[in-house]
Each structure stands twice: as C-alpha cells, then as structure tokens.
Design a protein around this motif. Structure first.
Motif, PDB file in Angstrom:
ATOM      1  N   PHE A 322       0.841  -1.195   0.000  1.00 50.39           N
ATOM      2  CA  PHE A 322       0.000   0.000   0.000  1.00 50.39           C
ATOM      3  C   PHE A 322       0.883   1.255   0.000  1.00 50.39           C
ATOM      4  N   ILE A 323       0.445   2.283  -0.671  1.00 52.68           N
ATOM      5  CA  ILE A 323       1.047   3.612  -0.564  1.00 52.68           C
ATOM      6  C   ILE A 323      -0.078   4.594  -0.251  1.00 52.68           C
ATOM      7  N   ASN A 324       0.066   5.273   0.880  1.00 55.72           N
ATOM      8  CA  ASN A 324      -0.961   6.212   1.352  1.00 55.72           C
ATOM      9  C   ASN A 324      -2.338   5.540   1.419  1.00 55.72           C
ATOM     10  N   GLY A 325      -2.326   4.289   1.852  1.00 48.90           N
ATOM     11  CA  GLY A 325      -3.575   3.559   2.030  1.00 48.90           C
ATOM     12  C   GLY A 325      -4.155   2.971   0.777  1.00 48.90           C
ATOM     13  N   GLU A 326      -3.493   3.186  -0.369  1.00 49.52           N
ATOM     14  CA  GLU A 326      -3.999   2.666  -1.643  1.00 49.52           C
ATOM     15  C   GLU A 326      -3.180   1.456  -2.066  1.00 49.52           C
ATOM     16  N   PRO A 327      -3.827   0.316  -2.385  1.00 50.31           N
ATOM     17  CA  PRO A 327      -3.067  -0.854  -2.836  1.00 50.31           C
ATOM     18  C   PRO A 327      -2.469  -0.607  -4.209  1.00 50.31           C
ATOM     19  N   ILE A 328      -1.203  -0.998  -4.388  1.00 50.69           N
ATOM     20  CA  ILE A 328      -0.540  -0.763  -5.674  1.00 50.69           C
ATOM     21  C   ILE A 328       0.023  -2.042  -6.289  1.00 50.69           C
ATOM     22  N   SER A 329       0.228  -3.077  -5.472  1.00 52.69           N
ATOM     23  CA  SER A 329       0.767  -4.325  -6.007  1.00 52.69           C
ATOM     24  C   SER A 329       0.549  -5.438  -4.990  1.00 52.69           C
ATOM     25  N   SER A 330       0.730  -6.681  -5.445  1.00 51.27           N
ATOM     26  CA  SER A 330       0.657  -7.821  -4.535  1.00 51.27           C
ATOM     27  C   SER A 330       1.630  -8.887  -5.003  1.00 51.27           C
ATOM     28  N   LYS A 331       2.000  -9.762  -4.099  1.00 53.13           N
ATOM     29  CA  LYS A 331       2.901 -10.872  -4.398  1.00 53.13           C
ATOM     30  C   LYS A 331       2.508 -12.047  -3.505  1.00 53.13           C
ATOM     31  N   PRO A 332       3.070 -13.238  -3.743  1.00 52.39           N
ATOM     32  CA  PRO A 332       2.702 -14.379  -2.896  1.00 52.39           C
ATOM     33  C   PRO A 332       3.067 -14.141  -1.434  1.00 52.39           C
ATOM     34  N   VAL A 333       2.201 -14.567  -0.543  1.00 54.43           N
ATOM     35  CA  VAL A 333       2.531 -14.505   0.876  1.00 54.43           C
ATOM     36  C   VAL A 333       3.609 -15.539   1.180  1.00 54.43           C
ATOM     37  N   GLU A 334       4.361 -15.299   2.220  1.00 59.99           N
ATOM     38  CA  GLU A 334       5.416 -16.230   2.573  1.00 59.99           C
ATOM     39  C   GLU A 334       4.831 -17.534   3.099  1.00 59.99           C
ATOM     40  N   MET A 335       5.562 -18.601   2.898  1.00 59.38           N
ATOM     41  CA  MET A 335       5.213 -19.898   3.469  1.00 59.38           C
ATOM     42  C   MET A 335       5.826 -19.976   4.855  1.00 59.38           C
ATOM     43  N   THR A 336       5.012 -20.264   5.852  1.00 63.35           N
ATOM     44  CA  THR A 336       5.484 -20.217   7.233  1.00 63.35           C
ATOM     45  C   THR A 336       5.255 -21.538   7.958  1.00 63.35           C
ATOM     46  N   SER A 337       5.827 -21.604   9.147  1.00 70.41           N
ATOM     47  CA  SER A 337       5.580 -22.716  10.067  1.00 70.41           C
ATOM     48  C   SER A 337       4.414 -22.420  10.994  1.00 70.41           C
ATOM     49  N   GLN A 338       4.027 -21.153  11.100  1.00 75.32           N
ATOM     50  CA  GLN A 338       3.050 -20.762  12.107  1.00 75.32           C
ATOM     51  C   GLN A 338       1.610 -20.881  11.626  1.00 75.32           C
ATOM     52  N   GLY A 339       1.354 -20.654  10.320  1.00 70.81           N
ATOM     53  CA  GLY A 339      -0.010 -20.752   9.809  1.00 70.81           C
ATOM     54  C   GLY A 339      -0.959 -19.833  10.541  1.00 70.81           C
ATOM     55  N   PRO A 340      -2.018 -20.388  11.160  1.00 71.40           N
ATOM     56  CA  PRO A 340      -2.994 -19.545  11.843  1.00 71.40           C
ATOM     57  C   PRO A 340      -2.490 -18.943  13.149  1.00 71.40           C
ATOM     58  N   GLN A 341      -1.359 -19.430  13.663  1.00 71.05           N
ATOM     59  CA  GLN A 341      -0.801 -18.874  14.900  1.00 71.05           C
ATOM     60  C   GLN A 341       0.014 -17.633  14.525  1.00 71.05           C
ATOM     61  N   ILE A 342      -0.699 -16.570  14.190  1.00 66.63           N
ATOM     62  CA  ILE A 342      -0.068 -15.415  13.568  1.00 66.63           C
ATOM     63  C   ILE A 342       0.878 -14.658  14.493  1.00 66.63           C
ATOM     64  N   ASN A 343       0.810 -14.918  15.779  1.00 61.38           N
ATOM     65  CA  ASN A 343       1.762 -14.305  16.710  1.00 61.38           C
ATOM     66  C   ASN A 343       2.992 -15.166  16.938  1.00 61.38           C
ATOM     67  N   GLY A 344       3.049 -16.318  16.250  1.00 61.05           N
ATOM     68  CA  GLY A 344       4.197 -17.212  16.373  1.00 61.05           C
ATOM     69  C   GLY A 344       3.889 -18.430  17.222  1.00 61.05           C
ATOM     70  N   ILE A 345       4.574 -19.522  16.921  1.00 64.71           N
ATOM     71  CA  ILE A 345       4.415 -20.779  17.657  1.00 64.71           C
ATOM     72  C   ILE A 345       5.047 -20.639  19.037  1.00 64.71           C
ATOM     73  N   ASP A 346       4.428 -21.219  20.023  1.00 71.48           N
ATOM     74  CA  ASP A 346       4.951 -21.197  21.394  1.00 71.48           C
ATOM     75  C   ASP A 346       6.307 -21.887  21.440  1.00 71.48           C
ATOM     76  N   ALA A 347       7.348 -21.118  21.693  1.00 65.24           N
ATOM     77  CA  ALA A 347       8.709 -21.650  21.692  1.00 65.24           C
ATOM     78  C   ALA A 347       8.966 -22.633  22.813  1.00 65.24           C
ATOM     79  N   TYR A 348       8.109 -22.659  23.832  1.00 63.52           N
ATOM     80  CA  TYR A 348       8.355 -23.470  25.020  1.00 63.52           C
ATOM     81  C   TYR A 348       7.616 -24.803  24.988  1.00 63.52           C
ATOM     82  N   SER A 349       6.932 -25.102  23.896  1.00 61.23           N
ATOM     83  CA  SER A 349       6.322 -26.408  23.697  1.00 61.23           C
ATOM     84  C   SER A 349       7.250 -27.275  22.852  1.00 61.23           C
TER      85      SER A 349
END
Length: 478
Positions: A322-349
């Motif tokens: 986005f630039i000044n709140g206006e979308p200008i381009s898009s690309k593939p989202v990154e592939m992650t280990s967290q998926g729906p755990q958007i704040n990150g996987i619990d490191a202590y499990s």
C-alpha cells in the motif's frame, strides 16, 4: 510436562494428509465453523485415496481442528481426486471427483460433514469448483492441463449444465510434458494448469487456480517449469472476461535472495490446490505442501492474506503493498511454520521438526518423513540432513522473558554440532549444542537473550561429510 504444538502449519495433525483443500464457512445449529474438503493422500504410492474426510474449526480459533470422519466413499471402486462442497437452501452438495477426476458426481447431505449420499453423474470435469452466487444461481468451473478450463451455469438440480451457458477456455491453459503441442488453446501468460476454485470477493468474480510457469522467475528461485502456485484472475461476470490478478501462494518455502535479487527455494515445491476464505473477518489462503520424496503425502497449510480493492477497480490478493492507504501491487505470501498462529508458535512447547518451512543445504535431499500413526504427540522428523544443512521455522514466539536453554532431540545418537540461529539462516548464533554420539538429546544454554517473535534456524555441522542425521523435535526452556 510440555505439550506438543498443534494447529500450526500444517494445521491438521501431522499424521493427516489432506491436500486440495477447499475451505468453506458454514453455519449449522447456530455455530459458524470453517470446513475443509479435500482429497485424502492415503494410498501412499499414488495421489489421493478412496474416501474424503472432513475437518473443521470454530471461526474464532483456527488452531482447534476436529475430524468428522469419512464423509464420502468411492462409489466406483476408484481413487477420488479434488472435491468441492457448497450449500444451497438447506442442503450441502459434494462434487466428488471419481475415477481419478474423470467422472464428477454430486452427492448431498443435510449436514456439512455428511455423509454425502445419492451421487448423481454430471458432465463436469477435472477439479470441479462451484460458486453459489448471491442471487442463487450456481456456476461450475473445471479443467486441467490436458484440456482447457470451462465455466457453465447449472440447473436447479445442481448437476445438469444449463443449455447455452458453456464457456470454453476463459483463461488459456499452459503447456506441459503430456500436452506439448499447440492446439489453439496454449497460453504461456498467466497460464492455467488445474485446481479451479471460483469465489465472490468484493463484488468481483475471482477465478483461483494453479498456475504453471514455463518461463524462469529468478526472484522466486524458479528456473524451470513450475506449478507450485495458487494464482487468481477476476471479472465483473462469472463467465469473464477475466483480468490479470497475480500469485497468492507458492509452496517452495522461504526464498533466499542473493545480492542481485535472485532467489533460491528452501522447500521441495510441488503441485498446489486450494482457495481463499474470509474467516471471522480475516482472509486466509488454504493450500498444501509436499512431504516425503514424492507428491503422495501432502499436508494442508494456510496463511493470512490481505484483500484490497484499488481505486481503478483492480482486486489485490496476497501480500499487498500500500502507498498512502492505496493498494498498488501484490505478491505471494510467505510460506510459514506458524499458519494460523499469527503471533508465532509457542517456543516453550515441543515443536516437531516437521513444521519447518526451510530445509536447505543438504548434500542429499533432506525431507519431512511422512507419519501416519494417529497419536497426539506424533512428530514428523526431517531425514537425510548432512553437514551444512539448515532447518528453519518461521516464526516462534518467546514472550517477554528470554529462555535459558534449548533442547534438541535427534532420532539417533550421532556425533554432530547444532548451531541455533535467529532471524536468518546465517543469523546470530544463540546456542551451540554438541552431540558426542552417546545421546540423542542435548540441552544447550543460550548465550544471548531472545524475546518476542523470531524465525529460528538449526545449522548442522559435522566433520563426517557423508554422515546423515534425523532431526526429531526441539523446545526452548525457561
């Protein structure tokens, strides 16, 4: 006692192998849940299996998945390819791809998890995707690389193609080894491969599909034909014409960039299939990745995405700039280990090595070993790790207090050094664990603090360049 991570990426249990996932949000008995309908990789030596299972999660917790069991068994003694499910009025309709996708039947149920019964043969084809429009009209989309894609409106019986509505090849389709001849349909620009999935987004008709790139895409590490993408085009009509969209998802793992901006994939790419869904006010892309040494043990994955409409009416889906709140381009989202755990996987499990989204540098071909034992504490180890291999996880959540140590467990006791790095596979080393060959479990003190959300990498260093190692799981300790 430490628990094992679940509901990350893959979001189903590590023993489950459901690819081609079409997500749907249905409300049943006053409860809204997201349901995933896909094929079922249980044959182990070929694609898919002879039944469909259904998984669902409450819309407010996409880490809490429930299996509803078998929803449909093959009626033709055949392997079932990718299905789709829609609801019209009070009935749910399953479009089952019998005979390896060459025969599509529609079965029905009064519940979103089935069982789906009374199959009726249709004239639809490979990889059917169905759209129930706001006015109740129903459209079917289908096709594969060996033939063009098609769109048609269906009659009220949900099975019959309405006369005069069939549209052939609205996107153009790609070349492939088994279809090398230009037959008048070939298009190497925004080239359709398979995996039709129509959706209605912000008033636009969105055609989501698997794209096959024939040309190199150096920034993504692609230098030969590749169909690991989920892409989209959009239109003001269910029949098109469809305008250029972009790529939403790519299952080649973390992309490492060199000084010239050229990329290297860090995960074994393979075919892709899925769709987008708005769940509780947030959009996600549902897709799949490969495990093992072939494409017969795929796993369901998901990532949050952005969806935005430009002032010019263009629809942006994926990782949107986005630039000044206006979308200008898009690309593939990154592939992650967290998926729906958007704040990150619990490191202590306990975190299985099988959640890695980065497997890089092995002198063999390191990969996630498929497991099928239905246990809560199952781990899917990474095998054939050699000297110089890095295994990465994006992302872990450490909270506000730094851990004191990290524990790594191998499947076998061997002599190897494991360096723990953060933020990059060449990033800061926070611990070094020395396995002397007598124990498969080692705990190492952290040499510097970590708080908050970080990517974590494990680098394997061995004097024996031919030796291979199997990484089972790890956990940080407070």
């Amino acid at each position: 006692m430490k628990s094992y991570i679940k509901g990350a990426n893959p979001y189903m249990p590590l023993w489950e192998h459901v690819p081609d996932g079409e997500p749907r949000v249905f409300e049943y008995n006053n409860e809204k849940r997201v349901y995933v309908y896909g094929s079922h990789d249980i044959e182990k030596d070929k694609y898919c299996g002879r039944n469909y299972v259904v998984w669902s999660a409450p819309i407010n917790d996409l880490t809490d998945w429930t299996c509803h069991g078998v929803a449909y068994e093959t009626q033709y003694d055949s392997v079932l390819y990718a299905p789709d499910v829609v609801k019209k009025n009070d009935t749910y309709y399953l479009y089952a791809a019998e005979r390896c996708g060459s025969l599509v039947v529609v079965a029905s149920s009064k519940t979103p998890w089935g069982p789906f019964e009374n199959p009726v043969e249709t004239k639809l084809g490979f990889d059917p995707g169905i759209l129930v429009d706001d006015d109740g009209k129903v459209y079917a989309y289908w096709g594969g690389c060996a033939a063009p894609c098609y769109i048609a409106e269906l009659e009220d019986d949900m099975a019959t193609i309405k006369e005069g509505t069939l549209v052939e090849n609205p996107l153009g389709h790609s070349t492939c080894p088994w279809n090398p001849v230009d037959d008048g349909h070939i298009s190497l620009i925004d080239a359709f491969f398979e995996a039709s999935s129509p959706r209605k987004v912000m008033g636009k008709y969105v055609y989501i599909y698997s794209k096959r790139y024939e040309k190199p895409i150096p920034e993504l590490g692609i230098y030969e034909p590749n169909n690991g993408f989920l892409s989209y085009r959009f239109s003001d009509s269910p029949f098109g014409p469809f305008h250029d969209g972009g790529d939403i998802s790519f299952n080649g793992g973390e992309i490492l960039k060199d000084a010239d901006g050229c990329g290297t994939m860090t995960y074994q790419w393979g075919n892709n299939h899925g769709s987008i869904m708005e769940v509780n006010g947030k959009w996600y892309i549902f897709y799949h990745r490969q495990t093992g040494l072939n494409e017969y043990s795929r796993q369901a994955m998901m990532e949050p995405i952005e969806v935005a409409m430009g002032a010019d009416g263009k629809l942006y889906i994926g990782d949107v700039t986005f630039i000044n709140g206006e979308p200008i381009s898009s690309k593939p989202v990154e592939m992650t280990s967290q998926g729906p755990q958007i704040n990150g996987i619990d490191a202590y499990s306990w975190i299985s090595a099988g959640y890695a989204c980065h497997i890089f540098g092995s002198k063999k071909r390191a990969y996630v070993r498929p497991e099928y034992d239905k246990k809560e504490d199952i781990s899917t180890p990474i095998v054939d790790i050699t000297d110089g291999t890095t295994i990465g996880f994006r992302y872990l959540q450490f909270g506000l207090n730094t851990p004191e140590s990290v524990t790594v467990i191998l499947e076998e006791a061997k002599k190897v050094q494991v360096k723990v790095r953060i933020d990059s596979y060449r990033g800061r080393i926070v611990s070094i664990l020395d396995f002397d060959g007598t124990s498969k479990e080692v705990t190492g003190k952290l040499t510097s603090g970590i708080i908050g959300k970080h990517a974590v990498y494990f680098e394997f260093v061995s004097e024996n360049k031919e030796e291979s190692f199997t990484f089972d799981r790890f956990s940080f300790n407070s």
